[in-house]
Design a protein around this motif. Sequence first.
Motif, PDB file in Angstrom:
ATOM      1  N   SER A 145      -3.228  59.568   9.040  1.00 36.79           N
ATOM      2  CA  SER A 145      -3.036  58.889  10.318  1.00 36.79           C
ATOM      3  C   SER A 145      -4.376  58.373  10.811  1.00 36.79           C
ATOM      4  O   SER A 145      -5.387  59.073  10.740  1.00 36.79           O
ATOM      5  CB  SER A 145      -2.461  59.860  11.352  1.00 36.79           C
ATOM      6  OG  SER A 145      -1.219  60.347  10.915  1.00 36.79           O
ATOM      7  N   TYR A 146      -4.359  57.143  11.328  1.00 39.39           N
ATOM      8  CA  TYR A 146      -5.579  56.515  11.814  1.00 39.39           C
ATOM      9  C   TYR A 146      -5.328  55.892  13.182  1.00 39.39           C
ATOM     10  O   TYR A 146      -4.220  55.477  13.503  1.00 39.39           O
ATOM     11  CB  TYR A 146      -6.060  55.413  10.851  1.00 39.39           C
ATOM     12  CG  TYR A 146      -6.435  55.945   9.494  1.00 39.39           C
ATOM     13  CD1 TYR A 146      -7.711  56.429   9.257  1.00 39.39           C
ATOM     14  CD2 TYR A 146      -5.508  55.964   8.461  1.00 39.39           C
ATOM     15  CE1 TYR A 146      -8.062  56.929   8.011  1.00 39.39           C
ATOM     16  CE2 TYR A 146      -5.848  56.463   7.217  1.00 39.39           C
ATOM     17  CZ  TYR A 146      -7.118  56.937   6.995  1.00 39.39           C
ATOM     18  OH  TYR A 146      -7.467  57.443   5.763  1.00 39.39           O
ATOM     19  N   VAL A 147      -6.398  55.784  13.955  1.00 35.77           N
ATOM     20  CA  VAL A 147      -6.379  55.071  15.220  1.00 35.77           C
ATOM     21  C   VAL A 147      -7.375  53.938  15.072  1.00 35.77           C
ATOM     22  O   VAL A 147      -8.525  54.159  14.698  1.00 35.77           O
ATOM     23  CB  VAL A 147      -6.788  55.999  16.395  1.00 35.77           C
ATOM     24  CG1 VAL A 147      -6.863  55.222  17.688  1.00 35.77           C
ATOM     25  CG2 VAL A 147      -5.827  57.159  16.519  1.00 35.77           C
ATOM     26  N   GLU A 148      -6.922  52.709  15.355  1.00 35.37           N
ATOM     27  CA  GLU A 148      -7.810  51.552  15.260  1.00 35.37           C
ATOM     28  C   GLU A 148      -7.871  50.856  16.613  1.00 35.37           C
ATOM     29  O   GLU A 148      -6.852  50.635  17.258  1.00 35.37           O
ATOM     30  CB  GLU A 148      -7.298  50.567  14.209  1.00 35.37           C
ATOM     31  CG  GLU A 148      -7.424  51.069  12.807  1.00 35.37           C
ATOM     32  CD  GLU A 148      -7.030  50.022  11.764  1.00 35.37           C
ATOM     33  OE1 GLU A 148      -6.471  48.962  12.139  1.00 35.37           O
ATOM     34  OE2 GLU A 148      -7.275  50.274  10.588  1.00 35.37           O
ATOM     35  N   PHE A 149      -9.088  50.534  17.035  1.00 32.53           N
ATOM     36  CA  PHE A 149      -9.272  49.754  18.249  1.00 32.53           C
ATOM     37  C   PHE A 149     -10.688  49.186  18.238  1.00 32.53           C
ATOM     38  O   PHE A 149     -11.603  49.770  17.665  1.00 32.53           O
ATOM     39  CB  PHE A 149      -9.027  50.593  19.511  1.00 32.53           C
ATOM     40  CG  PHE A 149      -9.985  51.726  19.687  1.00 32.53           C
ATOM     41  CD1 PHE A 149     -11.100  51.591  20.496  1.00 32.53           C
ATOM     42  CD2 PHE A 149      -9.777  52.929  19.035  1.00 32.53           C
ATOM     43  CE1 PHE A 149     -11.985  52.639  20.656  1.00 32.53           C
ATOM     44  CE2 PHE A 149     -10.653  53.973  19.203  1.00 32.53           C
ATOM     45  CZ  PHE A 149     -11.761  53.834  20.006  1.00 32.53           C
ATOM     46  N   SER A 150     -10.824  48.030  18.834  1.00 32.61           N
ATOM     47  CA  SER A 150     -12.110  47.341  18.946  1.00 32.61           C
ATOM     48  C   SER A 150     -12.840  47.257  17.605  1.00 32.61           C
ATOM     49  O   SER A 150     -14.059  47.400  17.532  1.00 32.61           O
ATOM     50  CB  SER A 150     -13.017  48.028  19.972  1.00 32.61           C
ATOM     51  OG  SER A 150     -12.409  48.053  21.234  1.00 32.61           O
ATOM     52  N   GLY A 151     -12.101  47.066  16.538  1.00 27.51           N
ATOM     53  CA  GLY A 151     -12.708  46.924  15.223  1.00 27.51           C
ATOM     54  C   GLY A 151     -13.129  48.231  14.572  1.00 27.51           C
ATOM     55  O   GLY A 151     -13.694  48.234  13.485  1.00 27.51           O
ATOM     56  N   ASP A 152     -12.896  49.350  15.203  1.00 32.69           N
ATOM     57  CA  ASP A 152     -13.243  50.650  14.622  1.00 32.69           C
ATOM     58  C   ASP A 152     -11.974  51.364  14.146  1.00 32.69           C
ATOM     59  O   ASP A 152     -10.888  51.162  14.691  1.00 32.69           O
ATOM     60  CB  ASP A 152     -13.950  51.534  15.656  1.00 32.69           C
ATOM     61  CG  ASP A 152     -15.310  50.994  16.044  1.00 32.69           C
ATOM     62  OD1 ASP A 152     -16.003  50.460  15.159  1.00 32.69           O
ATOM     63  OD2 ASP A 152     -15.675  51.123  17.225  1.00 32.69           O
ATOM     64  N   GLN A 153     -12.150  52.221  13.146  1.00 35.78           N
ATOM     65  CA  GLN A 153     -11.031  52.993  12.623  1.00 35.78           C
ATOM     66  C   GLN A 153     -11.429  54.476  12.608  1.00 35.78           C
ATOM     67  O   GLN A 153     -12.506  54.828  12.131  1.00 35.78           O
ATOM     68  CB  GLN A 153     -10.680  52.537  11.203  1.00 35.78           C
ATOM     69  CG  GLN A 153      -9.491  53.263  10.616  1.00 35.78           C
ATOM     70  CD  GLN A 153      -9.234  52.859   9.184  1.00 35.78           C
ATOM     71  OE1 GLN A 153     -10.124  52.963   8.342  1.00 35.78           O
ATOM     72  NE2 GLN A 153      -8.034  52.382   8.898  1.00 35.78           N
ATOM     73  N   PHE A 154     -10.535  55.328  13.141  1.00 40.84           N
ATOM     74  CA  PHE A 154     -10.793  56.764  13.200  1.00 40.84           C
ATOM     75  C   PHE A 154      -9.620  57.518  12.579  1.00 40.84           C
ATOM     76  O   PHE A 154      -8.463  57.221  12.874  1.00 40.84           O
ATOM     77  CB  PHE A 154     -10.975  57.227  14.652  1.00 40.84           C
ATOM     78  CG  PHE A 154     -12.118  56.559  15.347  1.00 40.84           C
ATOM     79  CD1 PHE A 154     -13.409  57.060  15.217  1.00 40.84           C
ATOM     80  CD2 PHE A 154     -11.914  55.434  16.138  1.00 40.84           C
ATOM     81  CE1 PHE A 154     -14.470  56.444  15.865  1.00 40.84           C
ATOM     82  CE2 PHE A 154     -12.976  54.819  16.780  1.00 40.84           C
ATOM     83  CZ  PHE A 154     -14.255  55.325  16.649  1.00 40.84           C
TER      84      PHE A 154
END
Length: 139
Positions: free
Chosen positions: A81-90
């Motif tokens: 599972s990943y969270v992506e926002f503002s060009g970043d991926q976590f």
Amino acid sequence: MSSKKKDTTLKAKANEEPKMIAGLANAVIEPAKEKAKEIVKEAPKSKETPKAKETPKAKETASKTKETASKATKKAEEVKSYVEFSGDQFSVEEITENAKKHWQADHSGTISTISVYINTDQRKVYYVVNNDDRGDFNL
């Protein structure tokens, strides 16, 4: 009747009543105990159920069930599972591990439950450990 005789008679009755009640109770309880003993003696003794014989078809079904369970477990382990926002991926797994480490830096003990909340607007991670301790850190 004089008041002394009445008092003596009442006291005598008061002393006799518990004895009479106890006698009546024993008259009912003792036969019930004997009846219960007889019922227990007459009850059939339980026997262990013999094991069912394994047939080739049962072995095949058990084998298929194990394979299916194994595949399901492998598929569940492969989920990322990943969270992506503002060009970043976590990675959600990494964020959860970081929350555990962050909590353990300030506390001792074991973590039985952890809830992780990711606020992308603030670029913060909030967590609750063991439904009690709260903390946060920056992404």
